[in-house]
Design an enzyme around this catalytic site. Structure first.
Site, PDB file in Angstrom:
ATOM      1  N   HIS A  43       0.918  -1.176   0.002  1.00  0.00           N
ATOM      2  CA  HIS A  43       0.001   0.081   0.289  1.00  0.00           C
ATOM      3  C   HIS A  43       0.992   1.097  -0.013  1.00  0.00           C
ATOM      4  CE1 HIS A  43      -3.816   2.094   1.612  1.00  0.00           C
ATOM      5  NE2 HIS A  43      -3.265   2.748   1.045  1.00  0.00           N
ATOM      6  N   GLU A  70      -2.633  -1.786  -3.332  1.00  0.00           N
ATOM      7  CA  GLU A  70      -3.798  -1.133  -2.925  1.00  0.00           C
ATOM      8  C   GLU A  70      -3.698   0.342  -2.421  1.00  0.00           C
ATOM      9  OE1 GLU A  70      -4.913  -3.264   0.819  1.00  0.00           O
ATOM     10  OE2 GLU A  70      -3.852  -2.095   2.182  1.00  0.00           O
ATOM     11  N   HIS A 190      -8.164  -5.651   7.637  1.00  0.00           N
ATOM     12  CA  HIS A 190      -8.270  -4.737   8.529  1.00  0.00           C
ATOM     13  C   HIS A 190      -8.553  -5.427   9.921  1.00  0.00           C
ATOM     14  CE1 HIS A 190      -7.312  -0.505   9.177  1.00  0.00           C
ATOM     15  NE2 HIS A 190      -7.807  -0.623  10.318  1.00  0.00           N
TER      16      HIS A 190
END
Length: 237
Positions: A43, A70, A190
């Site tokens: 990310h 991401e 998450h």
């Protein structure tokens, strides 16, 4: 079987704290693959506080499993993805200064924006995923964008797991059922960890992939990377 994608951002954070190249992000990613990970997630953020764009270019030709990038679809991010051509791109609505992802997209409000970006990625054969909450209406709008998958934002589940795991997972079961009915693949991520992952997977067996970074790398400090990946994979059997 649900795939495990290891997010190596925290490895880059540790490296960047001291400078140099220790630990080596590429080596850790390749070790994760060797130890059984089904994919690698990164990310990159605008401030390059962990994964850098240069890491993404270095990782792409070396990885043998699925590569998932991401991030927020800014112009530089879109250009990076189009150049690197990962197996999957996951679009998240992070502000530039966000510490971590903390909400899913409002796919109704940003429908045109997301649809245009997803179309660009689909045209070059990159699988797309939209980071979303469990709101049914927003999942329906996500499906209309043409995305291949959604990624369920699981922090609310993780936060409520200890007090009432059945209540915590209930909205995710409904969201996954709706997404599956709409023809979407389903990812999740998450705050999933060794305490709550197995139950989540048991309740939502249609999961395609979980992306886990912070908890997995933390566990690896105590268990070692190979044993940690083995235990996370065991949760997904």
């Amino acid at each position: 079987m649900t795939k495990l994608s290891v997010n190596v951002n925290k490895i880059a954070t540790l490296r960047n704290a001291r400078g140099g190249n220790m630990p080596n992000v590429l080596k850790v990613a390749l070790d994760c693959e060797a130890f059984g990970a089904d994919g690698i997630t990164v990310h990159p953020r605008p401030d390059a506080r962990h994964i850098r764009y240069s890491d993404v270019y270095e990782l792409r030709p070396q990885l043998r499993t699925e590569f998932n990038i991401e991030g927020y679809p800014s112009d530089p991010f879109i250009n990076l993805v189009l150049q690197v051509k990962p197996n999957q791109v996951t679009l998240v609505p992070d502000a530039p200064d966000a510490i971590t992802s903390n909400a899913g997209w409002d796919t109704r409000t940003h429908f045109d924006f997301l649809s245009e970006i997803i179309d660009r990625f689909n045209q070059v054969g990159i699988r797309t995923s939209i980071f979303v909450d469990t709101n049914p209406e927003l999942i329906e709008f996500a499906a209309k964008t043409g995305t291949d998958r959604i990624e369920l934002y699981t922090e609310p589940y993780a936060s409520a797991y200890a007090s009432d795991r059945e209540k915590a997972v209930a909205p995710f079961i409904k969201a996954a059922a709706l997404a599956h009915k709409l023809g979407l693949g389903i990812n999740a991520g998450h705050d999933l960890n060794l305490e709550n992952l197995r139950y989540f997977h048991e309740q939502i067996p249609v999961l395609d992939e979980v992306s886990i970074g912070h908890a997995l790398i933390t566990d690896a400090l105590y268990l070692g990377l190979q044993e940690t990946i083995r235990q996370y994979k065991d949760c997904l059997k």
